[in-house]
Scaffold this motif. Structure first.
Motif, PDB file in Angstrom:
ATOM      1  N   MET A  70      28.283  63.736  32.110  1.00  0.00           N
ATOM      2  CA  MET A  70      29.737  63.615  32.054  1.00  0.00           C
ATOM      3  C   MET A  70      30.145  62.173  32.294  1.00  0.00           C
ATOM      4  N   ASN A  71      31.019  61.636  31.464  1.00  0.00           N
ATOM      5  CA  ASN A  71      31.505  60.267  31.593  1.00  0.00           C
ATOM      6  C   ASN A  71      32.621  60.213  32.631  1.00  0.00           C
ATOM      7  N   LYS A  72      32.316  59.677  33.806  1.00  0.00           N
ATOM      8  CA  LYS A  72      33.320  59.572  34.867  1.00  0.00           C
ATOM      9  C   LYS A  72      34.124  58.282  34.754  1.00  0.00           C
ATOM     10  N   HIS A  73      33.796  57.475  33.741  1.00  0.00           N
ATOM     11  CA  HIS A  73      34.484  56.198  33.563  1.00  0.00           C
ATOM     12  C   HIS A  73      35.265  56.198  32.251  1.00  0.00           C
ATOM     13  N   GLU A  74      36.020  57.259  32.034  1.00  0.00           N
ATOM     14  CA  GLU A  74      36.750  57.389  30.769  1.00  0.00           C
ATOM     15  C   GLU A  74      37.821  56.321  30.603  1.00  0.00           C
ATOM     16  N   ASP A  75      38.241  55.715  31.720  1.00  0.00           N
ATOM     17  CA  ASP A  75      39.270  54.680  31.646  1.00  0.00           C
ATOM     18  C   ASP A  75      38.686  53.289  31.404  1.00  0.00           C
ATOM     19  N   PHE A  76      37.386  53.188  31.335  1.00  0.00           N
ATOM     20  CA  PHE A  76      36.756  51.884  31.134  1.00  0.00           C
ATOM     21  C   PHE A  76      37.044  51.367  29.728  1.00  0.00           C
ATOM     22  N   LEU A  77      37.281  50.088  29.641  1.00  0.00           N
ATOM     23  CA  LEU A  77      37.495  49.433  28.359  1.00  0.00           C
ATOM     24  C   LEU A  77      36.262  49.554  27.467  1.00  0.00           C
ATOM     25  N   LEU A  78      35.111  49.636  28.078  1.00  0.00           N
ATOM     26  CA  LEU A  78      33.860  49.717  27.321  1.00  0.00           C
ATOM     27  C   LEU A  78      33.830  50.927  26.390  1.00  0.00           C
ATOM     28  N   ASN A  79      34.553  51.986  26.732  1.00  0.00           N
ATOM     29  CA  ASN A  79      34.591  53.171  25.870  1.00  0.00           C
ATOM     30  C   ASN A  79      35.137  52.851  24.482  1.00  0.00           C
ATOM     31  N   LYS A  80      35.896  51.770  24.371  1.00  0.00           N
ATOM     32  CA  LYS A  80      36.511  51.410  23.093  1.00  0.00           C
ATOM     33  C   LYS A  80      35.654  50.438  22.281  1.00  0.00           C
ATOM     34  N   ILE A  81      34.487  50.068  22.844  1.00  0.00           N
ATOM     35  CA  ILE A  81      33.632  49.098  22.161  1.00  0.00           C
ATOM     36  C   ILE A  81      32.488  49.838  21.474  1.00  0.00           C
ATOM     37  N   SER A  82      32.604  50.013  20.163  1.00  0.00           N
ATOM     38  CA  SER A  82      31.534  50.668  19.401  1.00  0.00           C
ATOM     39  C   SER A  82      30.570  49.655  18.809  1.00  0.00           C
ATOM     40  N   GLY A  83      30.968  48.375  18.861  1.00  0.00           N
ATOM     41  CA  GLY A  83      30.127  47.309  18.330  1.00  0.00           C
ATOM     42  C   GLY A  83      30.807  45.975  18.542  1.00  0.00           C
ATOM     43  N   PRO A  84      30.138  44.874  18.218  1.00  0.00           N
ATOM     44  CA  PRO A  84      30.703  43.546  18.448  1.00  0.00           C
ATOM     45  C   PRO A  84      32.040  43.315  17.743  1.00  0.00           C
ATOM     46  N   GLN A  85      32.290  44.015  16.648  1.00  0.00           N
ATOM     47  CA  GLN A  85      33.552  43.825  15.946  1.00  0.00           C
ATOM     48  C   GLN A  85      34.740  44.206  16.833  1.00  0.00           C
ATOM     49  N   ASP A  86      34.575  45.186  17.711  1.00  0.00           N
ATOM     50  CA  ASP A  86      35.649  45.565  18.636  1.00  0.00           C
ATOM     51  C   ASP A  86      35.813  44.533  19.744  1.00  0.00           C
ATOM     52  N   LEU A  87      34.715  43.923  20.129  1.00  0.00           N
ATOM     53  CA  LEU A  87      34.747  42.906  21.181  1.00  0.00           C
ATOM     54  C   LEU A  87      35.585  41.707  20.744  1.00  0.00           C
ATOM     55  N   LYS A  88      35.536  41.353  19.475  1.00  0.00           N
ATOM     56  CA  LYS A  88      36.208  40.162  18.972  1.00  0.00           C
ATOM     57  C   LYS A  88      37.734  40.277  19.043  1.00  0.00           C
TER      58      LYS A  88
END
Length: 581
Positions: free
Chosen positions: A1-19
């Motif tokens: 279970m993901n207890k860190h659902e509020d983490f920004l990392l959840n929105k990073i599927s690859g480097p393109q999201d990081l940019k």
């Protein structure tokens, strides 16, 4: 279970999201990544300090460059947890149910962002140089980068790579991640050179990288995200070799890892609140404690012994020894070739080297084991740890040491079945001055049993407990497995003592009095102990069954599964034998 659902990392599927992120958001991401590294390592163990220290550089790399077209080769790759999180594998840290989804090193089978399975040190520059040469020949234009550090610069291949990378015609960037540590504290003259560069903000006149021809750049704080972004932008697409020297803090974000870098390079499961291991410590004798007791006793008795280690003192519990006997201890850094050649030189001058090697790293020194030690028949004593079937990464398997050492002339490879036998073997190996002797350190053996323990191994004699019809030759750690099989079948049980020297007289008698001879070894089968026995008995009227691991790379495969796949359970072995009988 993901207890860190509020983490920004959840929105990073690859480097393109990081940019798309701001500096502030990327700094938040760095904090999240460190939190996840600590949580996962506390739960199941893993590399800690290296990954905590490389977070900002990793984020900056993927923000600036266009992976996987642009390519980065991570040396050792034990510092790639942040890289994996940013390249589509974050769930393996966000969700404990998926902790086992990824391996701890780069792995092309996992992701197009990984280019090699890498787990040994100092290879990145040579690999990247080959990639750059291929890119140029094929007409490509992508950026090629090697990230080396965390002790990798002490290995000889790093210098060979630098020597060739410096004369590349086009883009090639070498990032030296200078955190002042390897697994243990860095050693050697390069330490002085890097210190001068750090102290002078990269301006020291004595610059070995400039002397080789590199365009040298320095970043005083490699954990400053904006500074790293600026540095990577400045070297992107530059059409010549560059060396980017970055000063980072190993263990950043976790105070205990900063205060004790060695203990936190790699950790077993631990309590995050107390920084204490979750497994209780034992005071029982261990293969390491037995070996160190012998070495200390021999030093105190006047023997001129040098304990030689290649940057892994923790593997052999050497921390107290090196404090107590500093004149009898040498750490050569992560440089196994150097360690073996150094031992050969020490032996040649009349000293007694006790070389301490890990099976998986020993393969890096094969030429020295053969050329410098065996060909000169020098009395080097070597202790080999981790030489067994394990659930490690395919870059860290311990199943090849017997094939390397036992097939070289002059080497004797001993395999103790008890701690008492290990003690006797080491005492004898130190005193004899005729040939090189290696001892495979056991892992799961009793302190002693009802076997007679020899004190002289000049002439190998098998230890035999007689039975009927079947003879089980069980080497080293697998003696316990052999005992179970022998009990189930009322079979003869044999301790072969050595992985490579056969007691031919004993084998002749066993072949004459038994229908089946079985060999068990905790190593790869091809080129191993069992095949030597089978070859010798080839013209005898007896069937021979060899058991060990097939010649394959396993990768994070549970040991129980490996045993099952290789017919290494008591039930399978006894069934095979009964079928033949």
């Amino acid at each position: 279970m993901n207890k860190h659902e509020d983490f920004l990392l959840n929105k990073i599927s690859g480097p393109q999201d990081l940019k798309k992120l701001s500096i502030a958001e990327m700094e938040q991401l760095a904090t999240e990544i460190r939190t996840l590294i600590l949580e996962k390592d506390a739960y199941e163990g893993g590399h800690l300090g290296p990954d905590l220290g490389i977070v900002e550089a990793t984020i900056a790399y993927h923000y600036v460059f266009n992976a996987p077209k642009d390519k980065i080769v991570w040396d050792v790759s034990h510092q790639t947890y942040p890289h994996k999180m940013l390249t589509g594998r974050a769930k393996a840290w966000l969700d404990p149910d998926h902790y086992e989804d990824v391996t701890p090193y780069t792995n092309p089978d996992e992701s197009p962002y990984d280019y090699y399975s890498i787990g040994h040190t100092s290879t990145s520059i040579a690999l990247a140089s080959g990639m750059a040469k291929a890119r140029d020949l094929l007409g490509g234009h992508e950026n090629i980068m090697a990230l080396i550090g965390d002790g990798s610069m002490t290995g000889g291949l790093a210098f060979e790579g630098l020597n060739n990378a410096a004369i590349e015609q086009h883009n090639l960037v070498v990032v030296v991640n200078d955190n002042q540590w390897s697994i243990d504290k860095n050693v050697g003259g390069l330490v002085t050179a890097l210190q001068k560069l750090r102290d002078s903000n990269g301006e020291a006149a004595e610059n070995p990288f400039k002397a080789m021809g590199f365009d040298y750049r320095y970043v005083a704080d490699g954990n400053d995200l904006q500074a790293m972004i600026n540095a990577f932008k400045a070297v992107k697409d530059v059409d010549h070799p560059i060396l980017l020297h970055i000063n980072t803090l190993k263990g950043k974000g976790y105070k205990p890892a900063i205060q004790d870098e060695e203990a936190h390079h790699w950790v077993s499961p631990f309590n995050l609140a107390t920084d204490q291991p979750t497994a209780a410590a034992s005071s029982a004798p261990t293969p390491n404690s037995i070996a160190l007791d012998v070495i200390k006793e021999q030093i105190n008795a006047g023997q001129k012994i040098m304990a030689i280690n290649a940057a892994i003192p923790g593997v052999f519990d050497l921390d107290h020894f090196k404090q107590e006997f500093p004149a009898n201890y040498t750490d050569v850094g992560i440089a196994e070739q150097e360690s073996v050649a150094f031992a050969a030189g020490f032996a040649k001058e009349g000293g007694i080297p006790v070389l301490m090697e890990n099976s998986t790293f020993l393969q890096r020194a094969f030429d020295q084991l053969s050329h410098d030690v065996a060909a000169n028949d020098l009395p080097v004593v070597m202790l080999v740890a981790g030489g067994r079937i394990s659930n490690g990464s395919k870059t860290h398997l311990g199943i090849f040491d017997q094939v390397m050492v036992a097939n070289l002339p002059n080497w004797l490879y001993l395999a103790p079945t008890t701690l008492k036998e290990e003690q006797a073997m080491l005492e004898w190996a130190i005193k004899q001055r005729r040939h090189p002797v290696a001892i495979k350190l056991p892992a799961n053996v009793p302190v002693s049993d009802d076997q007679e323990v020899a004190t002289d191994y000049s002439e190998l004699t098998y230890r035999i407990n007689p039975g009927q019809k079947v003879a089980i030759l069980a080497l080293g750690d697998f003696y316990g497995l052999g005992k179970q099989v022998a009990t189930a079948l009322n079979a003869t049980l044999v301790n072969p003592v050595s992985a490579n020297i056969l007691d031919q007289a004993a084998l002749d008698k066993l072949a004459a009095n038994h229908e089946v001879i079985v060999t068990l070894e905790d190593n790869t089968l091809d080129g191993g102990f069992g095949q030597k026995v089978a070859s010798y008995l080839g013209q005898k009227d007896v069937k021979v069954l060899n058991y060990g691991q097939k010649r394959v790379y396993t990768d994070q495969t549970p040991v129980e599964q490996i045993y099952q796949d290789n017919h290494l359970t008591v039930k399978q072995i006894t069934a095979d034998i009964k079928n033949i009988l």
